[in-house]
Design an enzyme around this catalytic site. Structure first.
Site, short mmCIF file in Angstrom:
data_model
loop_
_atom_site.label_atom_id
_atom_site.label_comp_id
_atom_site.label_asym_id
_atom_site.label_seq_id
_atom_site.Cartn_x
_atom_site.Cartn_y
_atom_site.Cartn_z
N GLN A 261 51.44 37.73 -6.80
CA GLN A 261 52.70 37.90 -7.54
C GLN A 261 53.27 36.56 -7.98
O GLN A 261 53.84 36.45 -9.06
CB GLN A 261 53.71 38.67 -6.69
N ASP A 363 48.26 47.24 -9.30
CA ASP A 363 48.51 46.70 -10.63
C ASP A 363 47.51 47.22 -11.66
O ASP A 363 47.82 47.28 -12.85
CB ASP A 363 48.43 45.17 -10.61
#
Length: 445
Positions: A261, A363
């Site tokens: 991230q 994701d």
């Protein structure tokens, strides 16, 4: 590498944690004014304003908006050009995302009660949805899948995708993803001008009913300003990950999960919580060793230095209290029996269960949309889903007997509010044969 180290036993822990996790969208007057100017220009000048701002902000040199349209033949050509392994991965991910979201569909329903009233809900898809796909620091074909597939599953009539193309560079993976999911229209337009065009429509770009997808501060501010003219999914902030670990997971795995991230941008936030101080030391060592192996090292270092943290807590129960306080976008429970701990989580965008479940699979290909609430808005918001592209209309139908019954309830309530026309409208439908006469006050004679 530099990052904040905290302990829940510190006297100033609460204030330091609040300071670390506070996020201001920097909605200063200059940004707001510039966005307002762009929106006003697009409303007044249509295509011409879109072309002007696209040339200015994306280093383009187009003379007509047609040059910003990507045709279906171009989408199919991009799909044919990409390597076979990438196409197979996109198609496999698309199928997983579709399979998950099909289960979110809701049917219309109704019932009749004992008095003959028909009551229910009619579920219908939006006519047209706009998808904003970022295209600045990186290309995001995964965002195409995660936004478009829920819309398609919901049955949206037309899906319009906008994505900036700085310098006119088109990303084949983004275009291929659009081909796979069946995007109806694609335009290489970004920024506030794209949001304004989707909200108000131009000669070429159709107005939509809802705009979804993340973007920079100008996109976020534009979405805020057009809300009400159109629906929006959320005002998205920087990406976040919160990892809770008991100290039994490979520290290299945890370090890379944090980096997954942090590499998004300098404002992203990555936090690890553990009751094991020695494990936090191990993860810090892994971070220092592994960061130099990554292409986005500078971004990661800045993110971890400014907004990252390794936090020691007394125990896992205290960790769960912090989870609900922070309401993270992504939550990894790298623990034994993670589902038991997940039941204590009230606020999180997505929960990743167990040591082998990395946020990265969420994701790209796990199934749920990766468009998630950020900045603690998981307290009241949910992941993007089919329900974001559906509307619900209440169904109410009265039989003659039912109208008489409800009229006798509605009449005194309406008159208590001073709304005489409401009362009389209901009273007209009262059946004297069933309920007796009604005088002008709403009471039986």
């Amino acid at each position: 590498m530099k990052t904040t180290r905290l302990s829940s036993t510190q006297a100033d822990f609460d204030s330091r944690l609040d300071q670390l996790t506070a996020w201001s969208e920097e909605r200063d007057s200059e940004v707001s004014a510039r966005v307002s100017e762009i929106i006003r220009a697009v409303r007044e000048q249509g295509d011409a304003a879109v072309v002007t701002y696209t040339n200015r902000f994306d280093r383009r040199q187009v003379t007509h908006i047609d040059e910003l349209i990507v045709g279906q033949d171009q989408l199919q050509a991009a799909l044919a050009r990409i390597p076979a392994a990438q196409r197979e991965a996109l198609e496999a991910a698309a199928e997983r995302v579709r399979s998950y979201h099909v289960r979110q569909r809701q049917d219309s329903w109704h019932y009749e009660d004992a008095d003959g009233h028909l009551l229910g809900q009619q579920v219908t898809p939006l006519d047209r949805a706009g998808l904003y796909v970022p295209g600045g620091k990186a290309a995001y074909p995964s965002s195409v899948l995660m936004s478009a597939i829920p819309a398609k599953v919901a049955g949206v009539g037309e899906v319009v995708m906008v994505s900036p193309s700085p310098g006119g560079e088109l990303n084949d993976m983004v275009l291929a993803a659009a081909a796979i999911v069946g995007i109806d229209r694609v335009l290489t337009v970004g920024g506030a001008q794209a949001v304004a065009a989707l909200a108000w429509g131009t000669e070429t770009i159709p107005a939509v009913d809802k705009i979804v997808g993340p973007g920079n501060i100008y996109v976020a501010e534009a979405k805020r300003q057009v809300f009400g003219k159109v629906g929006i999914d959320m005002i998205a902030g920087p990406s976040e990950i919160l990892v809770v670990c008991d100290g039994k997971t490979n520290p290299d795995w945890i370090a890379m999960d944090l980096f997954s991230q942090a590499e998004h941008d300098e404002e992203a936030q990555a936090i690890l919580i553990s009751p094991d101080a020695a494990f936090l030391d191990q993860v810090a060592e892994s971070m220092a060793r592994l960061v130099v192996t990554l292409e986005r090292e500078d971004i990661i270092r800045t993110s971890m230095a400014n907004r990252g943290a390794l936090i020691q807590v007394r125990d896992l129960d205290e960790a769960m209290v912090l989870v609900n306080r922070l309401a993270p976008e992504h939550l990894e429970l790298s623990l034994d029996d993670p589902m038991t701990w997940a039941r204590q989580v009230r606020h999180a965008g997505a929960i990743f269960l167990g040591r082998h479940t990395s946020e990265a699979v969420g994701d790209y290909c796990a199934g749920p949309s990766h468009v998630l609430p950020t900045s603690a808005t998981a307290r009241f918001s949910s992941p993007l889903g089919v329900y974001d592209f559906e509307k619900r209309s209440s169904l109410i139908g009265c039989s003659p007997q039912g109208a008489s019954l409800l009229g006798r309830i509605a009449s005194p309530l309406a008159r208590s509010e001073g709304l005489t026309a409401h009362a009389r409208s209901a009273e007209y439908r009262i059946d004297d044969q069933i309920d007796g006469n009604i005088d002008g006050s709403g009471s039986a004679q």
